[in-house]
Design a protein around this motif. Sequence first.
Motif, PDB file in Angstrom:
ATOM      1  N   UNK A  75       0.851  -1.188   0.000  1.00  0.00           N
ATOM      2  CA  UNK A  75       0.000   0.000   0.000  1.00  0.00           C
ATOM      3  C   UNK A  75       0.883   1.233   0.000  1.00  0.00           C
ATOM      4  N   UNK A  76       0.660   2.131   0.971  1.00  0.00           N
ATOM      5  CA  UNK A  76       1.489   3.326   1.059  1.00  0.00           C
ATOM      6  C   UNK A  76       2.631   3.157   2.061  1.00  0.00           C
ATOM      7  N   UNK A  77       2.699   1.998   2.730  1.00  0.00           N
ATOM      8  CA  UNK A  77       3.762   1.735   3.703  1.00  0.00           C
ATOM      9  C   UNK A  77       5.036   1.266   3.012  1.00  0.00           C
ATOM     10  N   UNK A  78       6.164   1.725   3.541  1.00  0.00           N
ATOM     11  CA  UNK A  78       7.472   1.367   2.980  1.00  0.00           C
ATOM     12  C   UNK A  78       8.384   0.956   4.136  1.00  0.00           C
ATOM     13  N   UNK A  79       8.982  -0.238   4.020  1.00  0.00           N
ATOM     14  CA  UNK A  79       9.895  -0.756   5.036  1.00  0.00           C
ATOM     15  C   UNK A  79      11.184  -1.185   4.357  1.00  0.00           C
ATOM     16  N   UNK A  80      12.318  -0.848   4.968  1.00  0.00           N
ATOM     17  CA  UNK A  80      13.614  -1.242   4.420  1.00  0.00           C
ATOM     18  C   UNK A  80      14.377  -2.048   5.463  1.00  0.00           C
ATOM     19  N   UNK A  81      14.989  -3.145   5.028  1.00  0.00           N
ATOM     20  CA  UNK A  81      15.786  -3.999   5.918  1.00  0.00           C
ATOM     21  C   UNK A  81      17.095  -4.345   5.228  1.00  0.00           C
ATOM     22  N   UNK A  82      18.174  -4.389   6.013  1.00  0.00           N
ATOM     23  CA  UNK A  82      19.502  -4.705   5.481  1.00  0.00           C
ATOM     24  C   UNK A  82      19.627  -6.193   5.191  1.00  0.00           C
ATOM     25  N   UNK A  83      20.295  -6.527   4.104  1.00  0.00           N
ATOM     26  CA  UNK A  83      20.618  -7.906   3.758  1.00  0.00           C
ATOM     27  C   UNK A  83      22.033  -8.206   4.228  1.00  0.00           C
ATOM     28  N   UNK A  84      22.210  -9.359   4.866  1.00  0.00           N
ATOM     29  CA  UNK A  84      23.539  -9.785   5.315  1.00  0.00           C
ATOM     30  C   UNK A  84      23.809 -11.198   4.820  1.00  0.00           C
ATOM     31  N   UNK A  85      25.066 -11.524   4.511  1.00  0.00           N
ATOM     32  CA  UNK A  85      25.398 -12.875   4.052  1.00  0.00           C
ATOM     33  C   UNK A  85      25.011 -13.920   5.099  1.00  0.00           C
ATOM     34  N   UNK A  86      24.488 -15.047   4.621  1.00  0.00           N
ATOM     35  CA  UNK A  86      24.057 -16.125   5.512  1.00  0.00           C
ATOM     36  C   UNK A  86      24.667 -17.458   5.091  1.00  0.00           C
ATOM     37  N   UNK A  87      25.787 -17.423   4.376  1.00  0.00           N
ATOM     38  CA  UNK A  87      26.444 -18.648   3.932  1.00  0.00           C
ATOM     39  C   UNK A  87      25.996 -19.067   2.553  1.00  0.00           C
ATOM     40  N   UNK A  88      26.896 -19.676   1.832  1.00  0.00           N
ATOM     41  CA  UNK A  88      26.577 -20.134   0.470  1.00  0.00           C
ATOM     42  C   UNK A  88      26.213 -18.959  -0.412  1.00  0.00           C
ATOM     43  N   UNK A  89      25.081 -19.082  -1.105  1.00  0.00           N
ATOM     44  CA  UNK A  89      24.622 -18.016  -1.995  1.00  0.00           C
ATOM     45  C   UNK A  89      23.423 -17.272  -1.399  1.00  0.00           C
ATOM     46  N   UNK A  90      23.303 -17.308  -0.085  1.00  0.00           N
ATOM     47  CA  UNK A  90      22.129 -16.763   0.605  1.00  0.00           C
ATOM     48  C   UNK A  90      22.460 -15.500   1.401  1.00  0.00           C
ATOM     49  N   UNK A  91      21.539 -14.528   1.316  1.00  0.00           N
ATOM     50  CA  UNK A  91      21.564 -13.344   2.166  1.00  0.00           C
ATOM     51  C   UNK A  91      20.212 -13.298   2.870  1.00  0.00           C
ATOM     52  N   UNK A  92      20.164 -12.756   4.091  1.00  0.00           N
ATOM     53  CA  UNK A  92      18.901 -12.664   4.820  1.00  0.00           C
ATOM     54  C   UNK A  92      18.691 -11.258   5.362  1.00  0.00           C
ATOM     55  N   UNK A  93      17.417 -10.942   5.601  1.00  0.00           N
ATOM     56  CA  UNK A  93      17.026  -9.672   6.200  1.00  0.00           C
ATOM     57  C   UNK A  93      15.927  -9.949   7.216  1.00  0.00           C
ATOM     58  N   UNK A  94      15.991  -9.276   8.356  1.00  0.00           N
ATOM     59  CA  UNK A  94      14.957  -9.408   9.378  1.00  0.00           C
ATOM     60  C   UNK A  94      13.755  -8.586   8.950  1.00  0.00           C
ATOM     61  N   UNK A  95      12.804  -9.238   8.325  1.00  0.00           N
ATOM     62  CA  UNK A  95      11.584  -8.570   7.861  1.00  0.00           C
ATOM     63  C   UNK A  95      10.535  -9.622   7.565  1.00  0.00           C
ATOM     64  N   UNK A  96       9.294  -9.238   7.705  1.00  0.00           N
ATOM     65  CA  UNK A  96       8.186 -10.133   7.359  1.00  0.00           C
ATOM     66  C   UNK A  96       7.420  -9.497   6.209  1.00  0.00           C
ATOM     67  N   UNK A  97       6.987 -10.332   5.297  1.00  0.00           N
ATOM     68  CA  UNK A  97       6.233  -9.829   4.149  1.00  0.00           C
ATOM     69  C   UNK A  97       5.115 -10.792   3.811  1.00  0.00           C
ATOM     70  N   UNK A  98       3.999 -10.236   3.428  1.00  0.00           N
ATOM     71  CA  UNK A  98       2.844 -11.035   3.043  1.00  0.00           C
ATOM     72  C   UNK A  98       2.758 -11.131   1.519  1.00  0.00           C
ATOM     73  N   UNK A  99       1.976 -12.086   1.072  1.00  0.00           N
ATOM     74  CA  UNK A  99       1.755 -12.243  -0.368  1.00  0.00           C
ATOM     75  C   UNK A  99       1.204 -10.944  -0.941  1.00  0.00           C
ATOM     76  N   UNK A 100       1.662 -10.607  -2.121  1.00  0.00           N
ATOM     77  CA  UNK A 100       1.216  -9.393  -2.784  1.00  0.00           C
ATOM     78  C   UNK A 100       2.115  -8.195  -2.524  1.00  0.00           C
ATOM     79  N   UNK A 101       3.004  -8.303  -1.540  1.00  0.00           N
ATOM     80  CA  UNK A 101       3.925  -7.201  -1.259  1.00  0.00           C
ATOM     81  C   UNK A 101       4.900  -7.041  -2.419  1.00  0.00           C
ATOM     82  N   UNK A 102       5.181  -5.817  -2.744  1.00  0.00           N
ATOM     83  CA  UNK A 102       6.184  -5.548  -3.773  1.00  0.00           C
ATOM     84  C   UNK A 102       7.522  -5.344  -3.064  1.00  0.00           C
ATOM     85  N   UNK A 103       8.578  -5.857  -3.668  1.00  0.00           N
ATOM     86  CA  UNK A 103       9.906  -5.772  -3.054  1.00  0.00           C
ATOM     87  C   UNK A 103      10.908  -5.246  -4.069  1.00  0.00           C
TER      88      UNK A 103
END
Length: 122
Positions: A75-103
């Motif tokens: 909607x009109x809400x905007x949230x930003x979270x940092x991505x950090x390496x998590x091993x291999x080819x994976x990065x993670x961010x502490x954030x929750x998102x529901x279906x339909x969210x644009x990223x």
Amino acid sequence: MKHLLIAASLAFSTGLAFADGDLKPQQGGVMAETQSGHRVELVAEADQLAVYLTDHGGKPVDSKGASGEVTLLVGSAKTTAALVPAGGNKLTAKAKAAAGAKAIVKVTLPGKAAEQVRLTLK
């Protein structure tokens, strides 16, 4: 004979052109390809977002030394979270998102320019 050779070469070259053209998620997320050819798969996990990096051919790209961020638009809400390496080819961010969210996923690999893709979570 000449027509047969032309037809055969077209058939083979067409098959090669589309051999790796599919963006098939390997982790159950949604995928996009950056302008430089890296593939980004975004997966919404229970308490975080995971980003998996692969090259154009589908081979994992090491996340060591990489950085980035995920911006979620709901909607009109905007949230930003940092991505950090998590091993291999994976990065993670502490954030929750529901279906339909644009990223908007922005990733910077060591020694490279930042790359960005837009995705919609399913």
